[in-house]
Design an enzyme around this catalytic site. Structure first.
Site, PDB file in Angstrom:
ATOM      1  N   SER A 141     -24.367 -56.766  51.369  1.00 53.39           N
ATOM      2  CA  SER A 141     -23.572 -56.993  50.159  1.00 53.39           C
ATOM      3  C   SER A 141     -22.368 -57.838  50.541  1.00 53.39           C
ATOM      4  O   SER A 141     -21.975 -57.887  51.714  1.00 53.39           O
ATOM      5  CB  SER A 141     -23.108 -55.645  49.599  1.00 53.39           C
ATOM      6  OG  SER A 141     -22.068 -55.798  48.649  1.00 53.39           O
ATOM      7  N   TYR A 165     -19.978 -46.861  51.334  1.00 57.26           N
ATOM      8  CA  TYR A 165     -20.926 -47.927  51.011  1.00 57.26           C
ATOM      9  C   TYR A 165     -20.482 -49.243  51.642  1.00 57.26           C
ATOM     10  O   TYR A 165     -21.276 -49.946  52.286  1.00 57.26           O
ATOM     11  CB  TYR A 165     -21.040 -48.077  49.493  1.00 57.26           C
ATOM     12  CG  TYR A 165     -21.884 -49.251  49.060  1.00 57.26           C
ATOM     13  CD1 TYR A 165     -23.265 -49.187  49.099  1.00 57.26           C
ATOM     14  CD2 TYR A 165     -21.280 -50.427  48.604  1.00 57.26           C
ATOM     15  CE1 TYR A 165     -24.040 -50.268  48.698  1.00 57.26           C
ATOM     16  CE2 TYR A 165     -22.042 -51.506  48.206  1.00 57.26           C
ATOM     17  CZ  TYR A 165     -23.428 -51.423  48.254  1.00 57.26           C
ATOM     18  OH  TYR A 165     -24.188 -52.510  47.866  1.00 57.26           O
TER      19      TYR A 165
END
Length: 269
Positions: free
Chosen positions: A145, A158
């Site tokens: 990401s 995360y």
């Protein structure tokens, strides 16, 4: 081009393939003639996608597995080989996020996230790469990401998991040089996939925090990801705005960046 040539006894393994980016990556590979093995927990969604992809004239296998389960991960390669297939491509796409401050977090949920977002990537790479290296061909696409390029207050675990995936995959690429096997990290920015809602915030909340120019469709993310894998690129960031933001975030002092990120994150409202 670096991807192995398609063949009836070869397959590309895609985890988290039941929806979103994973399903779109499977579509991209199938359109290129690659057989695919779809892995996720949702059998019904996998079977529906498999029916669609068989229309491309490729072999499609469905394996239902919970990749937070270490036993399920350990059996995945054998299950594929037991069907007479050689795994030529591995796409580690499965992942999820928790939401909110660590001080208010559920330890079980946090560990489950790390198990899927980090441990599953390491586990499957460790199991699938030896065969690829022995054959002298193959490719790994690990989905991270743009969170890998900056801290992420409100999704600390995360964000850190994606930092790990980026660093780990870059190290793999260095180790694999000259073997005929490549490793690519796909780092998408915001995508409308339902991922945010599963984490605990809506796309509308995310769009209020992130400008429209940063949003890229799952189809486009998958297209540039598979193209980057095929070209042996080290890192792929879909969308010009996301590439600029990733570059800027790496050089911006954390003393300036952290307050901005903390104020804007919907998980800390």
């Amino acid at each position: 081009m670096t991807l192995p040539s398609p063949a009836p006894d070869r397959t590309a393994v895609v985890t988290g393939a039941s929806s979103g980016i994973g399903a779109e990556i499977a579509r991209q590979l199938a359109r290129r003639g690659h057989g695919v093995t779809l892995v996720a927990r949702s059998v019904a969604k996998l079977e529906a996608l498999a029916t669609e992809l068989r229309g491309e004239g490729v072999r499609v296998e469905v394996i239902a597995a919970d990749l937070t389960d270490r036993g399920a991960r350990a059996g995945l390669l054998g299950a594929i080989e037991g069907r007479g297939l050689t795994a030529e491509v591995l796409v580690n796409n499965a992942g999820h996020s928790t939401l909110g401050p660590v001080a208010a977090s559920d330890p079980v949920a946090e560990m489950g996230m790390v198990e899927l977002d980090v441990m599953a990537v390491v586990d499957l790479c460790s199991r699938f790469l030896p065969g690829m290296v022995a054959r002298g061909r193959g490719g790994v696409l690990n989905v991270a990401s743009t969170a890998a390029f900056q801290p992420l207050p409100g999704q600390a675990g995360y964000g850190a998991s994606k930092v790990f995936v980026l660093s780990y995959t870059q190290s793999l690429a260095g180790e694999l040089k000259g073997t005929g096997v490549t490793a690519t990290t796909l780092c998408p920015g915001p995508v409308e996939t339902g991922f945010g809602e599963r984490a605990g915030f809506t796309d509308e909340e995310a769009k209020a925090a992130l400008p429209p120019v940063m949003w890229v469709s799952a189809t486009e993310v998958a297209r540039v990801g598979v193209e980057g894998l095929d070209k042996g690129r080290l890192v792929v960031i879909p969308g010009t705005a996301n590439r600029v933001a990733a570059a800027v975030s790496q050089v911006t002092p954390r003393s300036l960046l952290l307050p901005l990120l903390t104020r804007s994150h919907p998980g800390l409202k």
